[in-house]
Design an enzyme around this catalytic site. Structure first.
Site, short mmCIF file in Angstrom:
data_model
loop_
_atom_site.label_atom_id
_atom_site.label_comp_id
_atom_site.label_asym_id
_atom_site.label_seq_id
_atom_site.Cartn_x
_atom_site.Cartn_y
_atom_site.Cartn_z
N LEU A 186 0.85 -1.19 0.00
CA LEU A 186 0.00 0.00 0.00
C LEU A 186 0.88 1.24 0.00
O LEU A 186 1.70 1.42 0.91
CB LEU A 186 -0.91 0.02 1.24
CG LEU A 186 -1.69 1.32 1.44
CD1 LEU A 186 -2.75 1.48 0.35
CD2 LEU A 186 -2.34 1.36 2.82
N GLN A 220 1.42 8.25 -4.35
CA GLN A 220 1.34 7.31 -5.47
C GLN A 220 1.86 7.93 -6.76
O GLN A 220 1.97 9.13 -6.90
CB GLN A 220 -0.10 6.84 -5.65
CG GLN A 220 -0.57 5.91 -4.54
CD GLN A 220 -2.01 5.45 -4.72
OE1 GLN A 220 -2.63 5.69 -5.75
NE2 GLN A 220 -2.56 4.77 -3.70
N GLN A 253 4.81 7.85 -7.91
CA GLN A 253 6.10 8.50 -7.72
C GLN A 253 7.23 7.48 -7.63
O GLN A 253 8.37 7.83 -7.29
CB GLN A 253 6.07 9.38 -6.46
CG GLN A 253 5.02 10.48 -6.50
CD GLN A 253 4.84 11.17 -5.15
OE1 GLN A 253 5.78 11.32 -4.38
NE2 GLN A 253 3.61 11.58 -4.87
N HIS A 294 7.39 4.82 -5.53
CA HIS A 294 7.65 4.26 -4.20
C HIS A 294 7.30 2.77 -4.11
O HIS A 294 7.97 2.02 -3.39
CB HIS A 294 6.88 5.05 -3.15
CG HIS A 294 7.26 6.49 -3.08
ND1 HIS A 294 8.56 6.91 -2.83
CD2 HIS A 294 6.54 7.63 -3.23
CE1 HIS A 294 8.61 8.23 -2.83
NE2 HIS A 294 7.40 8.69 -3.08
N GLY A 295 6.26 2.35 -4.80
CA GLY A 295 5.91 0.93 -4.77
C GLY A 295 7.03 0.07 -5.33
O GLY A 295 7.40 -0.96 -4.75
N GLU A 309 1.13 -12.92 -3.59
CA GLU A 309 -0.20 -13.45 -3.31
C GLU A 309 -1.26 -12.74 -4.13
O GLU A 309 -1.51 -11.55 -3.94
CB GLU A 309 -0.52 -13.28 -1.81
CG GLU A 309 -1.85 -13.88 -1.41
CD GLU A 309 -2.06 -13.84 0.09
OE1 GLU A 309 -3.17 -14.18 0.53
OE2 GLU A 309 -1.13 -13.45 0.81
#
Length: 440
Positions: free
Chosen positions: A261, A267, A269, A271-272, A295
């Site tokens: 999350l 978001q 940017q 980061h994920g 998963e």
């Protein structure tokens, strides 16, 4: 399920909340229908009291008191399965504000009018705080002054666990600093903090549910923005990821990314992808890992995962253009497993993306070779009697699914293959476009 951003299904399921219609089971059937459909025997007198939860709910991450009154800080949920529609109010706003560092939660319900049971056949408004209390941490604040008094304590907040990565990004010509920490549930204060951040999964990750934090095989990766104000270092929560360490016989583990999350203000940017790569980096020198899995990844998360895996595989000898044009090989499978802990299914997917990137689609021979290679894989469910049935279920009409895979006509198979091929290519091109601007 993983995702960015998000990600995934987990080991426990969140109980389904009653809808507005289910709340009025004590009223006559015609009245229940009136409430559900916004229609009554007298007309549309209930319609004005129906509210869309996605529009009504407003989130904010609050750093300073003025942020409470700044509408530009508002962001709305992506989904509201736990509330659906809200009944009984006009011009409803459900304000869920969190202090940016400690994520202390304040809830305020504002509206211009509330349904009067005496004037509307005894029908009552939904108990919004009661519904939210089933999902938010117990003890959330409902007094704004009490919430404001908590904001100053954010300046003394320190992240939990061990610092494993730090980096900077540029946004609107400003250099921003971020740090990633790894922790477990036993870190002092983290259990309470986790209870405050996990409700955001329900609003921003499709089909998300809470994990069993008492299982010590969970690892948590926390993302914070780090900034300075009046000479003080302050942190703001930006996102997190959970990883479950499954046992793999006889003496290895199979880490599985479960939830990712990134909070909406952070978001798109990168980061994920950084969270995922930070986790990957912590695995590469370990000898007890069999492979890394995900998963039930959402489409959004799969794109981020593909991007990260492509960047890593592009450095491998077996994934160079001259090798890609020869087809998926055992060398590719072994190199991705041994060096990057990528399983065969994901390795094949990365090969297809990178081969498309290396294919000149204006060259008929290259284009035809790529197309045949992909369609050969897509045709495998028909040859293996339905192992990929869920993909067929999403791709075909219900009437087409009435027949078994073995009984599908040649025309139906060809239609499925062409449609699925085009969908796959669209997905792959989105990853390739991102690679074009983000490859080191």
């Amino acid at each position: 399920m993983a995702h960015e951003i998000g990600l995934g299904r987990n080991v426990s399921e969140t109980p389904e909340e009653p809808s507005a219609a289910q709340s009025y089971c004590c009223y006559p059937a015609e009245l229940k229908m009136a409430v559900t459909n916004g229609m009554s025997i007298a007309g549309n007198k209930f319609e004005g009291f129906k509210c869309n939860a996605t529009d009504a709910i407003e989130f904010k991450l609050v750093r300073h008191e003025p942020d409470i009154f700044d509408d530009s800080k508002v962001f709305h949920p992506d989904m509201t399965h736990q509330l659906e529609s809200i009944f009984g109010y006009k011009d409803l706003k459900v304000q869920i504000y969190c202090s940016a560092a400690r994520m202390i939660t304040y809830v305020n319900v504002a509206y211009s009018a509330k349904i009067d049971p005496e004037q509307y056949d005894g029908v009552k408004a939904d108990d919004i705080l009661g519904l939210l209390s089933k999902h938010l941490q117990p003890g959330f604040l409902t007094n704004r002054d009490a919430f404001i008094s908590q904001l100053t304590k954010d300046k003394t907040f320190k992240p939990f666990g061990e610092l494993v990565h730090s980096y900077t990004t540029t946004r609107e010509d400003k250099q921003l600093e971020f740090e990633v920490y790894k922790t477990d549930i036993e870190a002092i204060g983290f259990r309470d903090f986790h209870e405050r951040i996990q409700p955001f999964l329900l609003f921003f990750v499709d089909a998300a549910s809470y994990i069993d934090v008492d299982d010590d095989r969970w690892d948590y990766y926390l993302l914070f923005e780090k900034y300075r104000e009046a000479g003080t270092t302050i942190y703001a929560f930006a996102g997190y990821m959970t990883v479950y360490n499954y046992y793999a016989y006889p003496e290895k583990i199979r880490p599985r990314i479960s939830q990712v999350l990134v909070m909406p203000p952070f978001q798109r940017q990168g980061h994920g992808a950084t969270l995922i790569q930070t986790f990957y980096n912590s695995c590469y020198n370990r000898h007890d890992i069999l492979d890394i899995t995900v998963e039930d990844p959402s489409e959004n998360f799969q794109r981020v995962r593909d991007f990260v895996d492509c960047k890593n595989c592009m450095r491998l000898p077996s994934f160079q253009p001259e090798e890609l044009h020869q087809g998926f090989s055992e060398k590719m499978r072994l190199e991705t497993r041994e060096k990057l802990f990528i399983n065969r299914k994901q390795a094949r997917r990365i090969y297809e993306i990178l081969r498309l990137r290396a294919t000149n689609m204006a060259n008929k021979e290259q284009q035809r070779g790529y197309r045949l290679d992909i369609k050969k894989r897509l045709n495998s469910p028909f040859q293996k009697n339905g192992r990929d049935f869920q993909k067929l279920k999403r791709a075909l009409e219900p009437t087409e699914l009435a027949a078994t895979l073995n009984n599908l006509s040649v025309e139906q198979r060809m239609e499925y293959l062409e449609k699925h091929y085009e969908e796959v290519i669209t997905e792959y091109r989105a990853v390739i476009e991102r690679l074009a601007t983000n490859v080191d």
